[in-house]
Design a protein around this motif. Structure first.
Motif, PDB file in Angstrom:
ATOM      1  N   ASP A  80      40.865  44.904  36.807  1.00 12.94           N
ATOM      2  CA  ASP A  80      39.457  45.046  36.321  1.00 12.94           C
ATOM      3  C   ASP A  80      39.461  44.355  34.878  1.00 12.94           C
ATOM      4  N   GLN A  83      40.416  40.631  34.814  1.00 12.76           N
ATOM      5  CA  GLN A  83      39.456  39.743  35.386  1.00 12.76           C
ATOM      6  C   GLN A  83      38.309  39.758  34.312  1.00 12.76           C
ATOM      7  N   TYR A  86      39.692  37.038  31.505  1.00  6.74           N
ATOM      8  CA  TYR A  86      39.645  35.688  31.882  1.00  6.74           C
ATOM      9  C   TYR A  86      38.331  35.349  31.925  1.00  6.74           C
ATOM     10  N   GLU A  87      37.286  35.947  32.547  1.00  2.00           N
ATOM     11  CA  GLU A  87      35.936  35.397  32.521  1.00  2.00           C
ATOM     12  C   GLU A  87      35.375  35.583  31.033  1.00  2.00           C
ATOM     13  N   PHE A  93      36.224  33.644  39.093  1.00  9.57           N
ATOM     14  CA  PHE A  93      36.853  34.202  40.345  1.00  9.57           C
ATOM     15  C   PHE A  93      36.148  33.859  41.686  1.00  9.57           C
ATOM     16  N   GLU A  95      34.480  35.903  44.243  1.00 12.73           N
ATOM     17  CA  GLU A  95      34.271  37.201  44.443  1.00 12.73           C
ATOM     18  C   GLU A  95      34.440  37.563  46.214  1.00 12.73           C
ATOM     19  N   ARG A  98      37.994  39.043  47.068  1.00 14.17           N
ATOM     20  CA  ARG A  98      38.060  40.359  46.531  1.00 14.17           C
ATOM     21  C   ARG A  98      38.466  41.235  47.622  1.00 14.17           C
TER      22      ARG A  98
END
Length: 128
Positions: A80, A83, A86-87, A93, A95, A98
């Motif tokens: 989490d 992510q 990076y975001e 990503f 999604e 996932r």
């Protein structure tokens, strides 16, 4: 590069495995067995029915896999947080990719980046 710019330092990011695409469970098992013999390692744990592992080094997908040329799995200590990091830097990503932990905890086990690099899909996964 400072620590705040280095995901290896921030999240313990390291290579988890390289993924090879095959099309059937039999082909995946044969490929994993050949790699095990070549590398002198035992078959690895197979938490999902879509792949066979040569140790923990190579995941051989039996369903065609992701990525034009295969995939690269990267371990992180906190998916989490990684992510979100990076975001915040504009990385997207997929999604729909996932996957939750097989232990039923509801935690994310892996997620793929949206874009491939040099024909390889890349995913983050939690460290064991």
């Amino acid at each position: 590069m400072t620590a705040t710019e280095n995901p290896a330092e921030l999240f313990g990011l390291r290579l988890a495995h390289v993924g090879i695409n095959t099309n059937t469970p039999e082909e995946a098992a044969a490929t994993a067995d050949a790699l095990c013999a070549l590398l002198g390692i035992a078959r690895g744990e197979e938490p999902f029915p879509v792949s066979s592992f040569a140790g923990s080094l190579v995941e051989v997908m039996n369903n065609g896999g992701r990525g034009e040329k295969g995939h690269i799995g990267l371990h992180v200590d906190d998916i989490d947080a990684a992510q979100a990091w990076y975001e915040a830097r504009g990385v997207e990503f997929n999604e729909a990719s996932r996957t939750l932990c097989p232990d039923g905890s509801g935690r994310t086990y892996l997620i793929y980046f949206k874009e491939e690099v040099a024909g390889f899909a890349i995913h983050l996964t939690i460290a064991d």
